[in-house]
Design a protein around this motif. Structure first.
Motif, mmCIF file in Angstrom:
data_model
loop_
_atom_site.group_PDB
_atom_site.id
_atom_site.type_symbol
_atom_site.label_atom_id
_atom_site.label_comp_id
_atom_site.label_asym_id
_atom_site.label_seq_id
_atom_site.Cartn_x
_atom_site.Cartn_y
_atom_site.Cartn_z
ATOM 1 N N ASP A 189 0.823 -1.218 0.000
ATOM 2 C CA ASP A 189 0.000 0.000 0.000
ATOM 3 C C ASP A 189 0.853 1.261 0.000
ATOM 4 O OD1 ASP A 189 -2.367 -1.347 -0.125
ATOM 5 O OD2 ASP A 189 -3.062 -0.844 1.894
ATOM 6 N N ALA A 245 1.033 4.340 -2.650
ATOM 7 C CA ALA A 245 0.910 5.753 -2.263
ATOM 8 C C ALA A 245 2.041 6.586 -2.857
ATOM 9 C CB ALA A 245 0.911 5.885 -0.740
ATOM 10 N N LEU A 250 1.194 7.000 -6.491
ATOM 11 C CA LEU A 250 0.046 7.894 -6.668
ATOM 12 C C LEU A 250 0.436 9.341 -6.395
ATOM 13 C CD1 LEU A 250 -3.008 5.905 -5.230
ATOM 14 C CD2 LEU A 250 -2.245 6.152 -7.604
ATOM 15 N N THR A 293 -0.616 12.026 -9.105
ATOM 16 C CA THR A 293 -1.406 13.223 -8.854
ATOM 17 C C THR A 293 -0.689 14.485 -9.322
ATOM 18 O OG1 THR A 293 -0.602 13.256 -6.556
ATOM 19 C CG2 THR A 293 -2.755 12.254 -6.955
ATOM 20 N N SER A 303 -5.416 12.340 0.731
ATOM 21 C CA SER A 303 -6.061 11.129 1.235
ATOM 22 C C SER A 303 -5.470 9.851 0.664
ATOM 23 C CB SER A 303 -7.568 11.177 0.948
ATOM 24 O OG SER A 303 -7.827 11.079 -0.436
ATOM 25 N N VAL A 304 -4.678 9.953 -0.416
ATOM 26 C CA VAL A 304 -4.083 8.740 -1.000
ATOM 27 C C VAL A 304 -2.577 8.673 -0.808
ATOM 28 C CG1 VAL A 304 -5.904 8.360 -2.691
ATOM 29 C CG2 VAL A 304 -3.944 9.778 -3.307
ATOM 30 N N THR A 305 -1.937 9.783 -0.514
ATOM 31 C CA THR A 305 -0.484 9.773 -0.316
ATOM 32 C C THR A 305 -0.177 9.625 1.174
ATOM 33 O OG1 THR A 305 -0.451 12.195 -0.301
ATOM 34 C CG2 THR A 305 -0.032 11.109 -2.393
ATOM 35 N N ARG A 337 -10.780 1.749 2.860
ATOM 36 C CA ARG A 337 -10.361 2.069 1.495
ATOM 37 C C ARG A 337 -11.098 3.270 0.925
ATOM 38 N NH1 ARG A 337 -5.855 -0.206 1.941
ATOM 39 N NH2 ARG A 337 -5.561 -0.301 -0.322
ATOM 40 N N GLY A 395 -10.415 6.404 1.008
ATOM 41 C CA GLY A 395 -9.536 7.366 0.350
ATOM 42 C C GLY A 395 -9.182 6.935 -1.062
ATOM 43 N N ILE A 396 -8.862 5.659 -1.228
ATOM 44 C CA ILE A 396 -8.530 5.126 -2.549
ATOM 45 C C ILE A 396 -9.743 5.204 -3.472
ATOM 46 C CG2 ILE A 396 -7.974 3.000 -3.787
ATOM 47 C CD1 ILE A 396 -5.542 4.148 -2.525
ATOM 48 N N PHE A 410 -10.476 8.657 -4.639
ATOM 49 C CA PHE A 410 -9.580 8.994 -5.738
ATOM 50 C C PHE A 410 -10.091 8.397 -7.051
ATOM 51 C CE2 PHE A 410 -5.561 7.835 -8.096
ATOM 52 C CZ PHE A 410 -5.270 9.129 -8.526
#
Length: 356
Positions: free
Chosen positions: A113, A117, A120, A124, A188-190, A232, A234-235, A238
């Motif tokens: 995970d 991140a 991602l 982004t 939220s994803v990093t 999940r 946040g993922i 995204f």
């Protein structure tokens, strides 16, 4: 046809994007996982959980590691995740006294995970750049052609004349809103994922939070209160963002395809596709692909919502589904933004009397 059009040697020229696809290559994924393991060893040495000598040995071994991909392939078929087989290979590169220090306190989901991140974070940044480029191209199109009169259509029927700028704004403004939301989505994803077997960092005891904080700083990721192994949202948020972007670009593509019809003739496309049977045709390929990619992401988004459903502390089924869907959505969005920018810079509204 192929299993995936995005990495097909021919079809990728239509829907793929090399820059985004590279983020999800085997090379990129393994590099990010190794970076996690090196940073973890360094953080644990700084907190005196493992020795400095062990951390240095891990760093040296992992920086020169050449994977046995066949063994990793067999390992993931057995274990459902690549980490057990990978850690086994890596430990063979270490002096025996340091082998247990590698991956200490972590679980398989932590490096996987976290590696996602890190990639991602790059994705982004690229998405932000490409959104800015499309917005700028549409601004330029509005400045040049915005005063040209076109026919508005409601429910596919001619309505009243409007300025072309009215249509261009309807393509640009949603992208501006998406661009503004991207900064929140990015946070939220990093995030660092580091929780150990059941998300409690039990092997590290009271030093767990300190190690996590050091690890987050080393990797440039956001530190959260606990590992979100089964959370999940946040993922998936995204993924929803990606579908919104491609959906907005699909609206633009649909409009252009309709206006480019011969009987409409309201826009001219600089680079139309040819026909093997009808050489007079100039097909609006880029506009069509924007519609395709929008529908593709909208379809996959449903699957990402299914991937929200983790049983208890970790789900192999939901997690694997996420691996299958999210990379394709990211690549589709990157491709759509690139194509939209090319389309915006290559269309011309037919000159007519300016609206009063």
């Amino acid at each position: 046809m192929s299993v995936s059009a995005f990495d097909h040697p021919i079809l990728s020229g239509l829907v793929g994007d090399e820059e985004f696809a590279a983020l999800f290559s085997v090379v990129a994924e393994l590099a990010a996982i190794l970076r996690f393991e090196i940073a973890l060893a360094e953080a644990e040495a700084e907190e005196e959980i493992i020795s400095q000598e062990a951390a240095e040995a891990i760093s040296a071994a992992l920086q020169h590691y050449k994977p046995d991909v066949g063994a990793l392939n067999r390992g993931i078929a057995r274990d459902g995740v690549v980490i057990p087989a990978l850690v086994e290979q890596l430990r063979q590169k270490l002096p025996e006294e340091h082998r247990t220090c590698l991956h200490f306190g972590a679980t398989s989901q932590d490096p996987i995970d976290t590696a996602l991140a890190m990639r991602l974070s790059q994705a982004t940044t690229l998405l932000a750049t490409r959104l800015d480029e499309v917005i700028e191209s549409l601004d330029a199109l509005e400045r040049r052609d915005g005063g040209i009169e076109v026919m508005a259509h409601t429910r596919m029927q001619a309505a009243i004349p409007v300025r072309a700028g009215r249509k261009i704004i309807s393509w640009r403004d949603p992208l501006m809103r998406h661009r503004a939301r991207l900064e929140t989505i990015r946070k939220s994803v990093t995030v660092l994922t580091f929780g150990g077997a059941a998300g409690t960092l039990d092997k590290l005891g009271e030093k767990g939070p300190a190690v996590a904080a050091r690890l987050a700083r080393k990797l440039g990721l956001n530190l959260v209160a606990r590992a979100r192994h089964s959370e999940r949202d946040g993922i998936v948020d995204f993924a929803s963002f990606l579908s919104l972007v491609t959906g907005s670009l699909g609206k633009m593509g649909q409009d252009v395809a309709l206006m480019a019809q011969n009987e409409m003739g309201e826009v001219q496309v600089a680079e139309g596709g040819g026909s093997s049977a009808m050489p007079h045709k100039q097909n609006p390929v880029k506009a069509e692909i924007l519609v395709t990619l929008a529908r593709f992401n909208a379809t996959l988004l449903s699957g990402m919502h299914h991937a929200l459903i983790h049983e208890n502390e970790r789900s192999g089924a939901a997690w694997t589904l996420e691996w299958m869907l999210l990379p394709q959505m990211v690549v589709a969005t990157g491709a759509a933004l690139r194509i939209a920018n090319e389309l915006a810079g290559g269309i011309t509204f037919a000159t007519r009397k300016a609206a009063p």
